[in-house]
Motif scaffolding. Structure first.
Motif, mmCIF file in Angstrom:
data_model
loop_
_atom_site.group_PDB
_atom_site.id
_atom_site.type_symbol
_atom_site.label_atom_id
_atom_site.label_comp_id
_atom_site.label_asym_id
_atom_site.label_seq_id
_atom_site.Cartn_x
_atom_site.Cartn_y
_atom_site.Cartn_z
ATOM 1 N N VAL A 33 -8.302 -9.839 18.702
ATOM 2 C CA VAL A 33 -9.109 -8.620 18.744
ATOM 3 C C VAL A 33 -9.628 -8.303 17.344
ATOM 4 O O VAL A 33 -9.045 -8.710 16.351
ATOM 5 C CB VAL A 33 -8.297 -7.408 19.271
ATOM 6 C CG1 VAL A 33 -7.869 -7.625 20.705
ATOM 7 C CG2 VAL A 33 -7.091 -7.132 18.386
ATOM 8 N N GLN A 34 -10.718 -7.554 17.272
ATOM 9 C CA GLN A 34 -11.210 -7.069 15.982
ATOM 10 C C GLN A 34 -10.417 -5.828 15.611
ATOM 11 O O GLN A 34 -10.093 -5.013 16.460
ATOM 12 C CB GLN A 34 -12.686 -6.681 16.077
ATOM 13 C CG GLN A 34 -13.621 -7.833 16.180
ATOM 14 C CD GLN A 34 -15.078 -7.372 16.137
ATOM 15 O OE1 GLN A 34 -15.381 -6.260 15.734
ATOM 16 N NE2 GLN A 34 -15.961 -8.247 16.564
ATOM 17 N N GLY A 35 -10.117 -5.685 14.339
ATOM 18 C CA GLY A 35 -9.407 -4.485 13.919
ATOM 19 C C GLY A 35 -8.673 -4.699 12.610
ATOM 20 O O GLY A 35 -8.830 -5.714 11.943
ATOM 21 N N CYS A 36 -7.870 -3.715 12.270
ATOM 22 C CA CYS A 36 -7.101 -3.770 11.028
ATOM 23 C C CYS A 36 -5.698 -4.276 11.303
ATOM 24 O O CYS A 36 -5.115 -3.971 12.341
ATOM 25 C CB CYS A 36 -7.032 -2.381 10.391
ATOM 26 S SG CYS A 36 -8.625 -1.819 9.796
ATOM 27 N N GLY A 37 -5.179 -5.010 10.359
ATOM 28 C CA GLY A 37 -3.834 -5.522 10.474
ATOM 29 C C GLY A 37 -3.274 -5.839 9.109
ATOM 30 O O GLY A 37 -3.993 -5.860 8.115
ATOM 31 N N CYS A 38 -1.991 -6.057 9.079
ATOM 32 C CA CYS A 38 -1.324 -6.384 7.817
ATOM 33 C C CYS A 38 -1.461 -7.872 7.539
ATOM 34 O O CYS A 38 -1.497 -8.693 8.457
ATOM 35 C CB CYS A 38 0.152 -6.022 7.901
ATOM 36 S SG CYS A 38 0.434 -4.252 7.954
ATOM 37 N N PRO A 39 -1.508 -8.245 6.252
ATOM 38 C CA PRO A 39 -1.512 -9.654 5.887
ATOM 39 C C PRO A 39 -0.236 -10.337 6.383
ATOM 40 O O PRO A 39 0.784 -9.681 6.629
ATOM 41 C CB PRO A 39 -1.553 -9.637 4.358
ATOM 42 C CG PRO A 39 -2.115 -8.303 4.001
ATOM 43 C CD PRO A 39 -1.627 -7.371 5.078
ATOM 44 N N GLU A 40 -0.288 -11.629 6.507
ATOM 45 C CA GLU A 40 0.855 -12.425 6.961
ATOM 46 C C GLU A 40 2.105 -12.108 6.134
ATOM 47 O O GLU A 40 2.052 -12.022 4.910
ATOM 48 C CB GLU A 40 0.519 -13.920 6.817
ATOM 49 C CG GLU A 40 1.538 -14.841 7.425
ATOM 50 C CD GLU A 40 1.526 -14.829 8.939
ATOM 51 O OE1 GLU A 40 2.594 -15.069 9.519
ATOM 52 O OE2 GLU A 40 0.459 -14.574 9.532
ATOM 53 N N GLY A 41 3.237 -11.893 6.806
ATOM 54 C CA GLY A 41 4.504 -11.628 6.131
ATOM 55 C C GLY A 41 4.787 -10.162 5.871
ATOM 56 O O GLY A 41 5.866 -9.813 5.427
ATOM 57 N N LEU A 42 3.812 -9.282 6.153
ATOM 58 C CA LEU A 42 4.005 -7.847 5.951
ATOM 59 C C LEU A 42 4.039 -7.136 7.289
ATOM 60 O O LEU A 42 3.517 -7.619 8.288
ATOM 61 C CB LEU A 42 2.886 -7.263 5.085
ATOM 62 C CG LEU A 42 2.749 -7.835 3.672
ATOM 63 C CD1 LEU A 42 1.594 -7.164 2.946
ATOM 64 C CD2 LEU A 42 4.027 -7.676 2.887
ATOM 65 N N LEU A 43 4.684 -5.966 7.311
ATOM 66 C CA LEU A 43 4.771 -5.143 8.517
ATOM 67 C C LEU A 43 4.108 -3.797 8.270
ATOM 68 O O LEU A 43 4.060 -3.319 7.139
ATOM 69 C CB LEU A 43 6.234 -4.902 8.890
ATOM 70 C CG LEU A 43 7.052 -6.120 9.261
ATOM 71 C CD1 LEU A 43 8.518 -5.732 9.444
ATOM 72 C CD2 LEU A 43 6.517 -6.768 10.517
ATOM 73 N N LEU A 44 3.643 -3.170 9.345
ATOM 74 C CA LEU A 44 3.051 -1.850 9.236
ATOM 75 C C LEU A 44 4.145 -0.813 9.042
ATOM 76 O O LEU A 44 5.101 -0.743 9.813
ATOM 77 C CB LEU A 44 2.249 -1.515 10.503
ATOM 78 C CG LEU A 44 1.657 -0.116 10.563
ATOM 79 C CD1 LEU A 44 0.602 0.072 9.471
ATOM 80 C CD2 LEU A 44 1.055 0.139 11.934
ATOM 81 N N ASN A 45 4.027 -0.005 7.992
ATOM 82 C CA ASN A 45 4.917 1.130 7.763
ATOM 83 C C ASN A 45 4.285 2.302 8.503
ATOM 84 O O ASN A 45 3.296 2.866 8.058
ATOM 85 C CB ASN A 45 5.046 1.417 6.267
ATOM 86 C CG ASN A 45 5.912 2.625 5.983
ATOM 87 O OD1 ASN A 45 6.271 3.378 6.876
ATOM 88 N ND2 ASN A 45 6.239 2.815 4.727
ATOM 89 N N ASN A 46 4.847 2.666 9.640
ATOM 90 C CA ASN A 46 4.261 3.682 10.505
ATOM 91 C C ASN A 46 4.106 5.034 9.819
ATOM 92 O O ASN A 46 3.178 5.777 10.132
ATOM 93 C CB ASN A 46 5.116 3.847 11.760
ATOM 94 C CG ASN A 46 5.296 2.547 12.493
ATOM 95 O OD1 ASN A 46 5.882 1.618 11.952
ATOM 96 N ND2 ASN A 46 4.797 2.457 13.695
ATOM 97 N N ASP A 47 4.998 5.380 8.909
ATOM 98 C CA ASP A 47 4.945 6.687 8.243
ATOM 99 C C ASP A 47 3.696 6.856 7.390
ATOM 100 O O ASP A 47 3.118 7.927 7.331
ATOM 101 C CB ASP A 47 6.167 6.892 7.340
ATOM 102 C CG ASP A 47 7.452 7.004 8.127
ATOM 103 O OD1 ASP A 47 7.379 7.256 9.344
ATOM 104 O OD2 ASP A 47 8.519 6.823 7.539
ATOM 105 N N MET A 48 3.306 5.807 6.703
ATOM 106 C CA MET A 48 2.231 5.923 5.722
ATOM 107 C C MET A 48 1.013 5.072 6.059
ATOM 108 O O MET A 48 0.062 5.030 5.301
ATOM 109 C CB MET A 48 2.772 5.552 4.338
ATOM 110 C CG MET A 48 3.892 6.462 3.903
ATOM 111 S SD MET A 48 4.788 5.925 2.419
ATOM 112 C CE MET A 48 3.514 5.556 1.284
ATOM 113 N N ALA A 49 1.045 4.373 7.193
ATOM 114 C CA ALA A 49 -0.041 3.482 7.608
ATOM 115 C C ALA A 49 -0.408 2.492 6.498
ATOM 116 O O ALA A 49 -1.563 2.278 6.186
ATOM 117 C CB ALA A 49 -1.253 4.281 8.058
ATOM 118 N N THR A 50 0.618 1.906 5.889
ATOM 119 C CA THR A 50 0.437 0.886 4.864
ATOM 120 C C THR A 50 1.244 -0.347 5.265
ATOM 121 O O THR A 50 2.107 -0.285 6.132
ATOM 122 C CB THR A 50 0.920 1.372 3.481
ATOM 123 O OG1 THR A 50 2.295 1.744 3.584
ATOM 124 C CG2 THR A 50 0.113 2.550 2.989
ATOM 125 N N CYS A 51 0.977 -1.440 4.614
ATOM 126 C CA CYS A 51 1.700 -2.681 4.877
ATOM 127 C C CYS A 51 2.782 -2.868 3.822
ATOM 128 O O CYS A 51 2.534 -2.677 2.634
ATOM 129 C CB CYS A 51 0.724 -3.854 4.858
ATOM 130 S SG CYS A 51 -0.568 -3.711 6.112
#
Length: 76
Positions: free
Chosen positions: A28-46
Motif C-alpha cells: 500500500v502507499q503510505g508512511c512507514g518506519c524504515p527497516e528495523g524500526l518500530l512505530l512509537n505510538n505515543d509520539m508517532a515516530t520510529c
C-alpha cells in the motif's frame, strides 16, 4: 517516518507485534518506519525496539519499576 509507494499494511509498533501469519503482505502507499524500526505510538515516530516503553495490561511501566503478576516478577 518515510512515505513509500509500497509499504506493508501491517507494520509493527511498540505495542503490537506483526505476525506474517495473521497479516496479508499487501503493498500500500503510505508512511512507514524504515527497516528495523518500530512505530512509537505515543509520539508517532520510529524507534529501535530497545527504545519502546513497557506496557503491561494497558498500563505504562516506567524503568526501575517492579511488576508482579501471579507468581512472576519482572524488573523493568
Amino acid at each position: 517516518m518515510q512515505y513509500k509507494t509500497c509499504t506493508s499494511a501491517c507494520s509493527g509498533s511498540c505495542y503490537t507485534e506483526t505476525s506474517t501469519d495473521m497479516c496479508e503482505n499487501v503493498c500500500v502507499q503510505g508512511c512507514g518506519c524504515p527497516e528495523g524500526l518500530l512505530l512509537n505510538n505515543d509520539m508517532a515516530t520510529c524507534v529501535y525496539p530497545s527504545e519502546c516503553k513497557c506496557i503491561h495490561r494497558g498500563e505504562l511501566i516506567l524503568p526501575g519499576k517492579v511488576v508482579t503478576s501471579g507468581c512472576q516478577t519482572w524488573y523493568v
